[in-house]
Design an enzyme around this catalytic site. Sequence first.
Site, short mmCIF file in Angstrom:
data_model
loop_
_atom_site.label_atom_id
_atom_site.label_comp_id
_atom_site.label_asym_id
_atom_site.label_seq_id
_atom_site.Cartn_x
_atom_site.Cartn_y
_atom_site.Cartn_z
CB CYS A 1 -11.65 35.11 26.38
SG CYS A 1 -12.03 34.49 24.74
NE ARG B 1 -7.45 37.16 29.97
CZ ARG B 1 -6.57 36.36 30.54
NH1 ARG B 1 -5.53 36.88 31.16
NH2 ARG B 1 -6.73 35.06 30.52
CD1 TRP C 1 -7.20 36.76 20.17
CD2 TRP C 1 -7.46 34.53 20.31
NE1 TRP C 1 -6.34 36.17 19.28
CE2 TRP C 1 -6.47 34.81 19.35
CE3 TRP C 1 -7.78 33.21 20.57
CZ2 TRP C 1 -5.79 33.81 18.65
CZ3 TRP C 1 -7.12 32.20 19.88
CH2 TRP C 1 -6.14 32.50 18.93
CG ASN D 1 -10.06 32.54 29.06
OD1 ASN D 1 -9.69 32.35 27.90
ND2 ASN D 1 -9.22 32.67 30.07
N GLY D 2 -11.38 29.97 27.16
CA GLY D 2 -10.85 28.61 27.01
C GLY D 2 -11.56 27.90 25.88
CD GLU E 1 11.45 39.47 21.37
OE1 GLU E 1 11.12 38.31 21.07
OE2 GLU E 1 10.67 40.28 21.88
CE LYS F 1 7.96 42.40 20.84
NZ LYS F 1 8.35 41.19 21.46
CD GLU G 1 4.67 40.83 18.97
OE1 GLU G 1 3.72 40.17 19.39
OE2 GLU G 1 5.73 40.96 19.61
CG HIS H 1 24.22 26.62 4.74
ND1 HIS H 1 25.10 25.76 4.11
CD2 HIS H 1 24.88 27.14 5.80
CE1 HIS H 1 26.25 25.75 4.78
NE2 HIS H 1 26.14 26.58 5.80
CE LYS I 1 1.67 41.07 27.92
NZ LYS I 1 2.91 41.27 27.18
#
Length: 620
Positions: free
Chosen positions: A2, A27, A77, A103-104, A491, A495, A498, A514, A615
């Site tokens: 947010c 955000r 968000w 925000n939170g 990574e 990438k 996402e 395995h 982000k």
Amino acid sequence: MCGIIGITGRVDAVDGIVAGLKRLEYRGYDSAGVVTGDGRALRIVKRAGKLENLTGALAEQADGALSASTGIGHTRWATHGAPNDRNAHPHTDPDGRVAVVHNGIVENYQQLKSSLGDVRFASETDSEVVAHLVARHLDEADAPDLLTAVRRVVADLKGAYSLCLVSRDEPDTIVVAKHEAPLIVAHADGVGYCASDVAALIAHTRDVSALLDGQIARITPDGVEVVDVDGAPAKPHDYHVSWDLEAAEKQGYEHFMLKEIFEQPQAVHDTLLDRHRPDAGGGSPRLRLDELRIDERDLARIDKVFILACGTSLHAGMVGKLAIEHWAGIPVDVEVASEFRYRDPIVDKNTLVIAISQSGETVDTIAAASHARDQRSPVVSLVNVVGSTLAREADGVLYTHAGPEVAVASTKAFTTQIVGCLLLGLYLAQVRGRMYATETADILSRLQQIPDALEEVLGLDAEITALAERYTDVDYTMFIGRHSGLPIAMEGALKLKEISYLHAEAFPAGEMKHGPIALIEPGSLVIALAPAGHVFAKMVSNIQEVRARGASVLAIGTADSAAELKDHADHVLALPEPPHELAGPVLSVVPLQLFSYRVATLRGEDVDQPRNLAKTVTVE
Ligand code: AGP
């Protein structure tokens, strides 16, 4: 998560708020909203979806309907309540007297709602209760102002929050409160500002103050007054932002992600800048990490290191483990930050904690670091955003100097974090006397070659684009690697999933037999990290194993391994030989960033704002 912005003192606050929200959209982009007040009423416009839905709705308002010199805005968000118009911020009390953006997470919101009795709530959010509570306090016998009412409310809140409020009855005032979620305040040229991130304010000022936990501020066109929960004057953290508006723009690139991928040579150069030099009094040059602030004698006593981080930063930490163990000879555990404080980690004053975070605001990492500090462990943060919570709260900090990273998919933050980890590994080796000065100097001078090598890797973009065109619709991609190739495999998979939403996983190449190799069938794509080095022969065997089962293999090799790889893989990308084996990941991740970017754009995905993500993750 947010984004919050508030402006008071501008002729038309809404334009400034929308421009700021644009910079905060990374955000969260589930909904956006704005509220202004003129002393008679608060007027709100809010819409589900991306910011463009809000700007469309604002354009439909009658001329001047929202114009005011004070307003606040929000980009969401979603945590509590679906991402729809109703749950979009701002939220008000039933009389529309107070509006809040948040925000939170207010963890005790159910209990607080119950304390209000039989009251109708307009949304399913945890945030709305704050507006109701503030309005109740405004009605108390001593007729408190907005600042006092907010102080009384935050005394009862549990959880993490940055709050921003306006009241119908105090037209030129914004009140903000901060606890475990970032909030910046500023004042310039007769205008007061607040925002979740300096990116939203950089067009107006580069001199800002970060509120500290427990601080509450009243922002007016005359200035910013900061107090604690009891109303006593309090001092925020003042700082100057070193980058400018241009650095936060796309500068002709189609996406921020592409721009940031291509900024990596410069970013790594800046991370390495001026690290090896004599001290002020002369003498021989040494590796110097000026902001580390932890006594070298204390670092020499360290017998264990924990690296704590999330997502991409965690993968950088995995390279950090290899570097510290190799050069400094200290055992290192790398741990997902969100798990750390919920078990019983054995840490004490001889345990060094390295907390890695681009934003410095990831709540999981902040909480894990603070848990370690409570057990007296020194904490070093490896952070990009100057003045961020993690940077301030740690005992020492190493800034990566990557400049603003806007794309949700982290790229230049990652490569600079790896370089930061290499510097920390060398530094620990230096203070513990594990390396001759000439040896350290030699490695540092070799690391200076990374920016040029990165330019060479970026030159492979056309070749990588052709590969992306070929594999745009592949159902399943497996990334494999060993040693320093493993974090890069992880990574690469992160990438790809996402931003392109394709199924991708990473495995240590030796683990394939395995279990995971059962997933391989004709048509699977395996991307193998296979630089020259001590695990190359083993990688070749693992490549053969997946190829024998019908997978197509794209091998990421280096100058010295590429010729041999051509006999085993369908495609080989030949990267320059890295200046040191542990610097290899800085180069080998770049083709994977470009591959993911090209696949995602070919699939028509919104690369800079991938679905369900934000982000900066400021909720647990
Ligand atoms: C990766 O592309 C993501 N942006 C994400 O995994 C990110 O690295 C993670 O959320 C941690 O963020 P931080 O570095 O700001 O703490």
